[in-house]
Design a protein around this motif. Structure first.
Motif, mmCIF file in Angstrom:
data_model
loop_
_atom_site.group_PDB
_atom_site.id
_atom_site.type_symbol
_atom_site.label_atom_id
_atom_site.label_comp_id
_atom_site.label_asym_id
_atom_site.label_seq_id
_atom_site.Cartn_x
_atom_site.Cartn_y
_atom_site.Cartn_z
ATOM 1 N N UNK A 4 0.840 -1.184 0.000
ATOM 2 C CA UNK A 4 0.000 0.000 0.000
ATOM 3 C C UNK A 4 0.877 1.236 0.000
ATOM 4 N N UNK A 5 0.602 2.128 -0.920
ATOM 5 C CA UNK A 5 1.284 3.410 -0.970
ATOM 6 C C UNK A 5 0.246 4.516 -0.917
ATOM 7 N N UNK A 6 0.697 5.759 -0.920
ATOM 8 C CA UNK A 6 -0.255 6.870 -0.845
ATOM 9 C C UNK A 6 -1.278 6.871 -1.987
ATOM 10 N N UNK A 7 -0.873 6.407 -3.177
ATOM 11 C CA UNK A 7 -1.785 6.425 -4.321
ATOM 12 C C UNK A 7 -1.898 5.081 -5.028
ATOM 13 N N UNK A 8 -1.250 4.048 -4.518
ATOM 14 C CA UNK A 8 -1.220 2.768 -5.210
ATOM 15 C C UNK A 8 -1.382 1.621 -4.229
ATOM 16 N N UNK A 9 -2.178 0.630 -4.623
ATOM 17 C CA UNK A 9 -2.344 -0.598 -3.845
ATOM 18 C C UNK A 9 -2.073 -1.764 -4.782
ATOM 19 N N UNK A 10 -1.255 -2.707 -4.320
ATOM 20 C CA UNK A 10 -0.980 -3.913 -5.106
ATOM 21 C C UNK A 10 -1.240 -5.126 -4.227
ATOM 22 N N UNK A 11 -1.930 -6.108 -4.775
ATOM 23 C CA UNK A 11 -2.190 -7.357 -4.067
ATOM 24 C C UNK A 11 -2.075 -8.494 -5.068
ATOM 25 N N UNK A 12 -1.369 -9.545 -4.660
ATOM 26 C CA UNK A 12 -1.248 -10.677 -5.572
ATOM 27 C C UNK A 12 -2.536 -11.507 -5.547
ATOM 28 N N UNK A 13 -2.719 -12.403 -6.521
ATOM 29 C CA UNK A 13 -3.953 -13.197 -6.602
ATOM 30 C C UNK A 13 -4.230 -14.023 -5.344
ATOM 31 N N UNK A 14 -3.185 -14.559 -4.712
ATOM 32 C CA UNK A 14 -3.402 -15.368 -3.506
ATOM 33 C C UNK A 14 -4.006 -14.519 -2.392
ATOM 34 N N UNK A 15 -3.492 -13.328 -2.204
ATOM 35 C CA UNK A 15 -4.021 -12.447 -1.163
ATOM 36 C C UNK A 15 -5.465 -12.081 -1.474
ATOM 37 N N UNK A 16 -5.752 -11.780 -2.721
ATOM 38 C CA UNK A 16 -7.106 -11.409 -3.106
ATOM 39 C C UNK A 16 -8.086 -12.563 -2.891
ATOM 40 N N UNK A 17 -7.627 -13.794 -3.122
ATOM 41 C CA UNK A 17 -8.493 -14.966 -2.968
ATOM 42 C C UNK A 17 -8.687 -15.350 -1.499
ATOM 43 N N UNK A 18 -7.676 -15.129 -0.670
ATOM 44 C CA UNK A 18 -7.715 -15.595 0.710
ATOM 45 C C UNK A 18 -8.328 -14.611 1.695
ATOM 46 N N UNK A 19 -8.303 -13.329 1.361
ATOM 47 C CA UNK A 19 -8.757 -12.313 2.310
ATOM 48 C C UNK A 19 -10.111 -11.756 1.867
ATOM 49 N N UNK A 20 -11.054 -11.793 2.776
ATOM 50 C CA UNK A 20 -12.390 -11.273 2.542
ATOM 51 C C UNK A 20 -12.313 -9.800 2.124
#
Length: 63
Positions: A4-20
């Protein structure tokens, strides 16, 4: 992985699938909050799903 940055968020597919999505939003808000504070914030985040995420020192996260 969640970055997480001030203007950017990056999440890999595993994180997106595992976290509500509701939990993910709370994590994002908390990470932005921590970025605004002193670099030694160390606390636990309580997510809407009931999961507790132990805090990490921001110094450790910065490498």
């Amino acid at each position: 992985m969640l970055a997480v940055g001030p203007r950017l968020v990056m999440a890999n597919p595993a994180m997106q699938a595992l976290v509500d999505p509701g939990d993910r939003e709370v994590l994002l808000e908390h990470m932005r909050f921590v970025m605004q504070r002193h670099p030694t914030v160390d606390e636990t985040v309580d997510l809407p799903s009931g999961v507790q995420v132990p805090g990490a020192r921001l110094d450790d996260l910065r490498g």
